[in-house]
Design a protein around this motif. Sequence first.
Motif, PDB file in Angstrom:
ATOM      1  N   SER A 218      -6.986  12.672   3.418  1.00 16.32           N
ATOM      2  CA  SER A 218      -6.433  11.763   4.413  1.00 16.32           C
ATOM      3  C   SER A 218      -5.900  10.526   3.699  1.00 16.32           C
ATOM      4  CB  SER A 218      -7.485  11.368   5.448  1.00 16.32           C
ATOM      5  OG  SER A 218      -8.580  10.697   4.834  1.00 16.32           O
ATOM      6  N   ILE A 219      -4.894   9.867   4.301  1.00 14.20           N
ATOM      7  CA  ILE A 219      -4.245   8.711   3.685  1.00 14.20           C
ATOM      8  C   ILE A 219      -4.342   7.538   4.649  1.00 14.20           C
ATOM      9  CG2 ILE A 219      -2.108   7.804   2.682  1.00 14.20           C
ATOM     10  CD1 ILE A 219      -1.219  10.683   2.214  1.00 14.20           C
ATOM     11  N   ASN A 220      -4.759   6.379   4.117  1.00 11.28           N
ATOM     12  CA  ASN A 220      -4.887   5.177   4.921  1.00 11.28           C
ATOM     13  C   ASN A 220      -4.329   3.981   4.136  1.00 11.28           C
ATOM     14  OD1 ASN A 220      -5.876   3.763   7.291  1.00 11.28           O
ATOM     15  ND2 ASN A 220      -7.344   2.815   5.900  1.00 11.28           N
ATOM     16  N   PRO A 221      -3.483   3.157   4.747  1.00  8.46           N
ATOM     17  CA  PRO A 221      -2.939   3.304   6.097  1.00  8.46           C
ATOM     18  C   PRO A 221      -1.905   4.419   6.150  1.00  8.46           C
ATOM     19  CG  PRO A 221      -1.927   1.427   5.017  1.00  8.46           C
ATOM     20  CD  PRO A 221      -3.004   1.906   4.079  1.00  8.46           C
ATOM     21  N   SER A 222      -1.531   4.805   7.350  1.00  8.25           N
ATOM     22  CA  SER A 222      -0.578   5.910   7.501  1.00  8.25           C
ATOM     23  C   SER A 222       0.854   5.473   7.228  1.00  8.25           C
ATOM     24  CB  SER A 222      -0.672   6.502   8.909  1.00  8.25           C
ATOM     25  OG  SER A 222      -0.384   5.513   9.882  1.00  8.25           O
ATOM     26  N   SER A 223       1.137   4.162   7.221  1.00  9.60           N
ATOM     27  CA  SER A 223       2.492   3.664   6.973  1.00  9.60           C
ATOM     28  C   SER A 223       2.403   2.279   6.321  1.00  9.60           C
ATOM     29  CB  SER A 223       3.291   3.579   8.277  1.00  9.60           C
ATOM     30  OG  SER A 223       4.598   3.097   8.047  1.00  9.60           O
ATOM     31  N   VAL A 224       3.239   2.063   5.290  1.00 12.08           N
ATOM     32  CA  VAL A 224       3.309   0.764   4.600  1.00 12.08           C
ATOM     33  C   VAL A 224       4.781   0.393   4.440  1.00 12.08           C
ATOM     34  CG1 VAL A 224       2.777  -0.528   2.490  1.00 12.08           C
ATOM     35  CG2 VAL A 224       1.144   1.142   3.369  1.00 12.08           C
ATOM     36  N   SER A 225       5.092  -0.900   4.649  1.00  8.33           N
ATOM     37  CA  SER A 225       6.467  -1.389   4.513  1.00  8.33           C
ATOM     38  C   SER A 225       6.590  -2.251   3.255  1.00  8.33           C
ATOM     39  CB  SER A 225       6.863  -2.225   5.738  1.00  8.33           C
ATOM     40  OG  SER A 225       6.793  -1.449   6.912  1.00  8.33           O
ATOM     41  N   VAL A 226       7.755  -2.166   2.604  1.00 10.02           N
ATOM     42  CA  VAL A 226       8.071  -3.030   1.467  1.00 10.02           C
ATOM     43  C   VAL A 226       9.380  -3.747   1.774  1.00 10.02           C
ATOM     44  CG1 VAL A 226       6.881  -1.589  -0.218  1.00 10.02           C
ATOM     45  CG2 VAL A 226       9.273  -1.152   0.284  1.00 10.02           C
ATOM     46  N   PRO A 227       9.570  -4.956   1.214  1.00  8.70           N
ATOM     47  CA  PRO A 227      10.786  -5.726   1.513  1.00  8.70           C
ATOM     48  C   PRO A 227      12.019  -5.122   0.864  1.00  8.70           C
ATOM     49  CG  PRO A 227       9.455  -6.857  -0.122  1.00  8.70           C
ATOM     50  CD  PRO A 227       8.632  -5.718   0.352  1.00  8.70           C
ATOM     51  N   ARG A 228      13.170  -5.638   1.241  1.00  6.53           N
ATOM     52  CA  ARG A 228      14.442  -5.131   0.736  1.00  6.53           C
ATOM     53  C   ARG A 228      14.531  -5.248  -0.779  1.00  6.53           C
ATOM     54  NH1 ARG A 228      20.396  -7.197   2.830  1.00  6.53           N
ATOM     55  NH2 ARG A 228      21.653  -5.766   1.556  1.00  6.53           N
ATOM     56  N   ALA A 229      13.899  -6.317  -1.345  1.00 13.09           N
ATOM     57  CA  ALA A 229      13.963  -6.521  -2.793  1.00 13.09           C
ATOM     58  C   ALA A 229      13.087  -5.534  -3.558  1.00 13.09           C
ATOM     59  CB  ALA A 229      13.531  -7.952  -3.132  1.00 13.09           C
ATOM     60  N   GLY A 230      12.286  -4.721  -2.854  1.00  7.02           N
ATOM     61  CA  GLY A 230      11.407  -3.767  -3.508  1.00  7.02           C
ATOM     62  C   GLY A 230       9.990  -4.321  -3.586  1.00  7.02           C
TER      63      GLY A 230
END
Length: 315
Positions: A218-230
């Motif tokens: 299982s993977i936690n968290p299920s979703s991660v965001s990164v900024p436009r600059a990486g």
Amino acid sequence: MTGLHFSGFAVRAAQITPLLFLAAGLALVEPCAGGPFAFSDTGSLINERDSHTATLLPNGKVLVAGGYDGNSLASAELYDPASGTWTATGSLGTARYANTATLLQNGKVLISGGFNESSSYLASAELYDPANGIWTATGSLGDRRWFHTATLLPNGNVLVAGGSNSGGYLASAELYDPGTPTPTPTATPTPTPTPTSTPTATPTPTPTPTPAPDYSLSINPSSVSVPRAGGIATYTVTITRTNGFSSPVTLSISGLPSGATGSFTPNPVSGSSSTLQVTVSRSTRQGTYLFTVTGQGGTPPLTRTATATLVKKKN
């Protein structure tokens, strides 16, 4: 039920003719009265890809699976023509491209062969069940091959022919038998004898089967965001061990976009978790990407998968 397998025979070498590959941006072709066909825009794929397959399902949706975006892809998506949108579905057990996809008479989709950077030319095959969105392994090809053909025959078998592998172009062909149920003969009624008094038998205890050692991911968290600059997206991959499973589990990742790489610490994993860090460069295109983490461990090897989402923001 007959076995699910491929059987081979000789034919003339198949000539490979590339057709049309979908990109991330899609168009619908429509006939125009009194004029040529016309295209109109519709929803874009979740993941950019080429050399994938696209299969029309009996429910009217379109299954797109595998492909290549700089790496072999295991992800799959469903297109709904009613809304013009794509949704993620179960990932292939093995990432691949330049394979074939054939809709079987039972409504399932057979994927065969193709190429994977880790395993080279593939002989493995998988079945997709639209009812639950899950892929399962089935009988392998006799020859590893890619850029071959796969044709559904009137009897329900699939003819696989031609292609190539590390040995060159292939003339061989194989038949896949999805299996048919064997009719059950009708039992002849037996006259019931007049019951006689018999001693009551002592029931024999039924031994309880010992569950086999196993594990899940299982993977936690299920979703991660990164900024436009990486940046770096961090996840925890948890290994749940059951029935005494104690073998190390080796982890790998597939389905990341171009410009993104993943690493696990530790790997292989002897404990219960590993930290996954996905490094995303500025050059990675904005969008939402479904990736797959695959674990392999035990004797014989057990393969388990889990999915999560990486989001590259627009600002």
